[in-house]
Write an enzyme that holds these catalytic residues in place. Structure first.
Site, short mmCIF file in Angstrom:
data_model
loop_
_atom_site.label_atom_id
_atom_site.label_comp_id
_atom_site.label_asym_id
_atom_site.label_seq_id
_atom_site.Cartn_x
_atom_site.Cartn_y
_atom_site.Cartn_z
N ASP A 353 0.85 -1.17 0.00
CA ASP A 353 0.00 0.00 0.00
C ASP A 353 0.90 1.24 0.00
O ASP A 353 2.05 1.17 0.44
CB ASP A 353 -0.89 -0.01 1.24
CG ASP A 353 -1.85 1.16 1.28
OD1 ASP A 353 -2.45 1.45 0.24
OD2 ASP A 353 -1.99 1.77 2.35
N ASP A 668 -1.95 -1.12 5.88
CA ASP A 668 -2.29 -0.64 7.22
C ASP A 668 -3.77 -0.37 7.41
O ASP A 668 -4.23 -0.23 8.54
CB ASP A 668 -1.50 0.64 7.54
CG ASP A 668 -1.83 1.78 6.59
OD1 ASP A 668 -2.50 1.53 5.57
OD2 ASP A 668 -1.39 2.91 6.85
N ASP A 672 -7.08 -3.01 3.34
CA ASP A 672 -6.00 -3.95 3.02
C ASP A 672 -6.23 -5.34 3.59
O ASP A 672 -5.57 -6.30 3.18
CB ASP A 672 -4.67 -3.42 3.57
CG ASP A 672 -4.25 -2.12 2.94
OD1 ASP A 672 -4.44 -1.98 1.73
OD2 ASP A 672 -3.74 -1.25 3.66
#
Length: 948
Positions: A353, A668, A672
């Site tokens: 990410d 995080d 996700d």
């Protein structure tokens, strides 16, 4: 409730599909509510019964006893349990010892292994429960025309909710009124900055991150206020859909788990084959009479099969993985599941990410452009540390310095954020962009307290998504001639359209059309470099104008402005991330960026980090248009993905894994979590990560540092190399034992081995085999698990996904070592007995003791071979003190079993002379020299790859 948020029954009242494309009137009509009075209390109660509580369903926790029993589902563990039963049965039949030592030892190993696995993995998967914890505790709703504070779980579709700055949104809702309302959606969409909300319908289909007329459950309001009509609750919200994805995402077996399972199945077949071949061979080549003799042969075959199983393998694997966990913890990587240690070491793709992982998730002013030039700022995040320099180098001075000071003073006053330091960490309250302006002002040496005293605020015209700017009115106590000042900031094109002048030094000059074009071009350039741009302007007011605007502030004061300059703000990459990406590339690991942010922002950040130089990003909508075959081809070359949803992330992970890659997914946010669970190894951020991502992940980074991932990869590779070392050692040692027994029985008449009245003679007793397994398979194998890592581990690509823990090359080395040990042991046995190929004079007990001791010493030399299948055993010979301590301990124990009377009785040994020990040691060393010669023959004795 919108069908987009979840399937409904035919009699349900639903919003248009999807809700964000409908007008306010359509939403109100479809949901049967009132945009002023809301629902009635009675109707709300009815809908609560129909739709259920506004909460996320969590998985039923697995009972502790079932989690413990699941540790026994591995094929190898089942094989050991069968071996335990067989060994116990043999003891019941023969009663040759006071206790079934062999069965108890095997059972102890199995239970120890299961206990260690249970302790490490005892925390149940609670991702859905963590999602539930994100729900707002209470919500403000309008019912029967009155304002009520109710538990968030009692919010229903059609409820009119009131949203204030700082509120957590209780459910998905369609905005019907926005007064500068902004919400932070990074945990859901990956968007770095708060999203301004408006009430107009959106004509085309757009992803979640672009639905700016919707607010979503679990996100938070950071600015302004507004009203919205609830369109989805519970599992039908966007957050609920993620929970559903997470619930339906099955945990995948790691490469090591798959390989050990395969190894266990192979060993099971080998064990059965050994028992059958051994029994048939003895019946064919030896003179066996009567039922007693046949039964003895059957017992011998089964006992040998039991001896062939490396009892210590599961425990040593678990112990070495646990040691790897401790090593990783020292490097700030917390492993939740043991097998994840090895999996990370074999990762070939890290899909990361962007927000908070590769970047800091802290907006930072990087550049300011004014009429006289450009200044740049060092430092990242909210810590007001870093220098301000002109673009040409050196300190900013003259007109440029004056312009920057006035611009930052204006930006710091037209600002509602606060910056504070707590326990050494700088934190913000309010809009992150406004906080970045405060940080830049401090870096420029501007004293906020002095500004407060000199420029007290009198009024404000707030920001709105329609106006795209905000302005504040202040009294300037130092300027009696022009006591009022207006500070404005917002979208550069909007602010510029309100300006007739430009600030040059301390002077206000007319703004020419040529300068307008230059400023707009500079703004486009900054935007192309992924900066979020703001325009700042100033206007002086006379005393009368100030009094009028203070009494009734309006947009009239936002005319006749003087343009102060442009501000370029960005969520900067982590300083250490670029080197980490480069190091991963050198190790053959490909880095991907998967984010919900804007494609241009993602592409620029990826270029800065060295992930991708193309300047392009594939969007979620473009990914949707691909067939499965095209998607599989695309993911092999595209490294940057933007505007993706949780479902897109899962699709990317699936396509990567189908291509044969081992995928490590970092993240995080809530968005996700499904991909973290689906990936071969999920890595969550420990500081900024949500509870959801942490529960779904296999590993947590305590410092949120992307570089820690690469360090963990190196540690994982070292763990895997050590697993190969002790597998090589255990299997070659066990093959040596099996071949010693098998060939010894087959060649008994040729090596002088006498037959007993109950069956054929044995080279070694069953208790001696057990002793060898316990003494040599334990501490030395475990010591190999802490062998220092090769310094070249990160200079070579990860092993292919299809490559097993044991390669063909390793099997050749294993069989060479095992055969050498068996032949040497049988020669010692033959030389210790009368008759045979080598004439001896000892009795059977003496010969078995000599063979027994030789085989133990063989394995002590073999442990040195096992440190590498390619490099010489003398490379780094003394770097592992634990290994030498284990060897010394095993030798001392062997000395004890040879000389201590009570152990002599238990294990059928007799005392040996010093010459006997020299003979055993000399013969046992042959396994070291044979393997050195075979390594030399392959040309890799002093070189080769940095692999075990």
């Amino acid at each position: 409730m919108p069908a987009a948020a979840g399937a409904q029954t035919a009699d349900d009242t639903v919003a248009p599909d999807p809700a964000y494309r409908a007008s306010v009137a359509e939403i109100v009509a479809a949901l049967g509510t009132d945009e002023r009075r809301g629902l009635s209390q009675q109707e709300a109660a009815t809908r609560l019964q129909r739709y259920g509580a506004n909460e996320l369903t969590a998985d039923v926790p697995v009972p502790a006893w079932r989690r413990f029993l699941s540790q026994f589902e591995d094929v190898l563990v089942i094989l050991l349990l069968v071996a335990t039963a067989i060994s116990a049965g043999l003891w019941l039949l023969e009663r040759d010892t006071t206790l079934p030592y062999e069965a108890l030892a095997i059972l102890a190993v199995v239970v120890l292994n299961a206990t260690m696995g249970y302790v490490q993995e005892s925390r149940a998967e609670a991702a859905a429960a963590a999602l539930q914890a994100l729900s707002a505790a209470h919500a403000t709703v309008v019912r029967d025309g009155g304002r009520h504070r109710v538990p968030a779980t009692r919010v229903v579709p059609g409820d009119l909710i009131l949203i204030e700055e700082g509120d957590t949104i209780p459910a998905d809702a369609r905005v019907i009124e926005s007064a500068s309302l902004q919400t932070a959606e990074a945990s859901l969409t990956g968007e770095s900055v708060p999203v301004p909300k408006q009430s107009r319908p959106i004509a085309e289909a757009v992803p979640v991150g672009d639905r700016d007329n919707m607010v979503f459950s679990g996100t938070a309001a950071t600015y302004g206020h507004g009203r919205a009509i609830v369109s989805a609750t519970g599992m039908r919200t966007e957050m609920g859909q993620i929970a559903g994805l997470l619930e339906n995402t099955q945990d995948e077996a790691t490469p090591l788990q798959r390989e050990l399972d395969r190894t266990g199945k192979v060993l099971g077949l080998v064990v059965v084959a050994i028992a059958v071949v051994m029994i048939v061979a003895i019946l064919l080549v030896q003179d066996v009479h009567g039922a007693s003799g046949v039964f003895s042969v059957l017992i011998l075959g089964v006992a040998l099969a039991v001896a062939a199983v490396p009892e210590g393998l599961p425990a040593v694997v678990t112990a070495v993985l646990a040691i790897g966990v401790q090593r990783m913890a020292r490097r700030r990587a917390i492993v939740r599941h043991l097998a994840a240690v090895e999996t990370l070491g074999s990762a070939s793709v890290i899909a990361s990410d962007k927000t908070g992982t590769l970047t800091r998730n802290e907006m930072t002013v990087r550049v300011i452009l004014t009429a006289s030039g450009k200044v740049e700022f060092d430092g990242t995040g909210y810590a007001p540390e870093g220098a301000m320099t002109s673009a040409a180098g050196g300190d900013s001075a003259g007109n440029l310095s004056a312009e920057v000071a006035q611009l930052l003073s204006a930006a710091a006053r037209a600002n509602n954020a606060t910056l504070q330091q707590r326990t050494g960490q700088w934190t913000v309250q309010g809009d992150p962009t406004e906080a970045a302006l405060l940080v830049a002002a401090r870096k420029a040496g501007i004293d906020e307290q002095a500004l407060d005293q000199r420029l007290p605020r009198l009024a404000e015209v707030p920001f709105s998504s329609e106006r795209k700017m905000m302005s504040t009115i202040h009294r300037d106590v130092t300027r009696p001639d022009a006591p009022g000042v207006v500070f404005a900031k917002g979208a550069p094109d909007v602010v510029l359209s309100r300006c007739r002048y430009e600030l040059v030094g301390d002077t206000v000059l007319p703004l020419s059309e040529e300068r307008r074009h230059v400023i707009l071009h500079e703004n486009d350039t900054l935007a192309g470099d992924a900066y979020r741009t703001l325009g700042v302007a100033i206007r002086r007011l006379s005393g009368d104008a100030l009094d009028r605007q203070v009494l009734s502030p309006d947009e009239q004061m936002e005319t006749e402005l003087a343009f102060a300059g442009l501000v370029g703000i960005i969520d900067p990459p982590r300083p250490e991330a670029r080197e980490a990406v480069a190091r991963a590339r050198r190790a053959g690991i490909r880095s991907l960026m998967i984010t919900g942010d804007h494609p241009r922002t993602a592409a620029v950040i990826a270029q800065q980090l060295g992930i991708d130089d193309s300047g392009k990003a594939l969007t979620g909508s473009e990914l949707d248009a691909l067939t499965p075959e095209d998607a599989a081809r695309t993911v092999s070359s595209v490294s940057v993905y933007a505007r993706v949803t949780p479902a897109h992330k899962l699709r990317i992970i699936d396509a990567l894994r189908q291509g044969g890659t081992v995928v490590a997914m970092t993240g995080d946010g809530v968005n996700d979590a499904p991909a973290l669970k689906k990936a071969d190894i999920g890595i969550a951020m420990g500081i900024t990560g949500t509870d959801v991502s942490k529960q779904a992940a296999d590993m947590i980074l305590a410092d949120d540092n992307f570089a820690t991932i690469v360090a963990a990869v190196e540690e994982g590779r070292a763990v895997f190399a050590n697993i190969r070392k002790f597998l090589r050692y255990l299997l070659s040692s066990n093959i040596g034992e099996v071949l010693t027994m098998f060939l010894g029985v087959l060649l008994a008449r040729y090596i002088g081995l006498p037959s007993g009245v109950d069956g054929p003679g044995l080279p070694l007793l069953a208790t001696q085999l057990l002793w060898i397994n316990l003494v040599t398979d334990g501490a030395p194998a475990l010591a190999l698990g802490v062998d220092p890592a090769d310094d070249r581990l990160m200079e070579h690509p990860p092993r292919p996904r299809g490559e097993g823990v044991l390669t063909a090359r390793m099997w050749r080395g294993i069989f060479i070592a095992g055969a050498t040990m068996a032949i040497g042991t049988l020669l010692v046995l033959d030389a210790s007995l009368p008759g045979g190929i080598i004439e001896g004079s000892g009795d059977l007990t003496y010969a078995q003791t000599m063979a027994f001791t030789s085989l133990v010493l063989f394995q002590m030399f073999n442990v040195l071979n096992a440190r590498s299948d390619q490099r010489t055993a003398f490379a780094g010979l003394f770097t592992n003190g634990w290994l030498w301590a284990a060897i010394a301990g095993s030798v001392v124990l062997q000395v004890g079993v040879v000389y201590l009377p009570f152990l002599q009785v238990a294990f059928g040994t007799t005392a040996l002379s010093a010459v006997d020990w020299l003979v055993c040691t000399g013969v046992a060393s042959s396994v070291l020299w044979v393997r050195e010669l075979t390594k030399m023959g392959s040309g890799v004795l002093f070189g080769g790859q940095a692999q075990a």
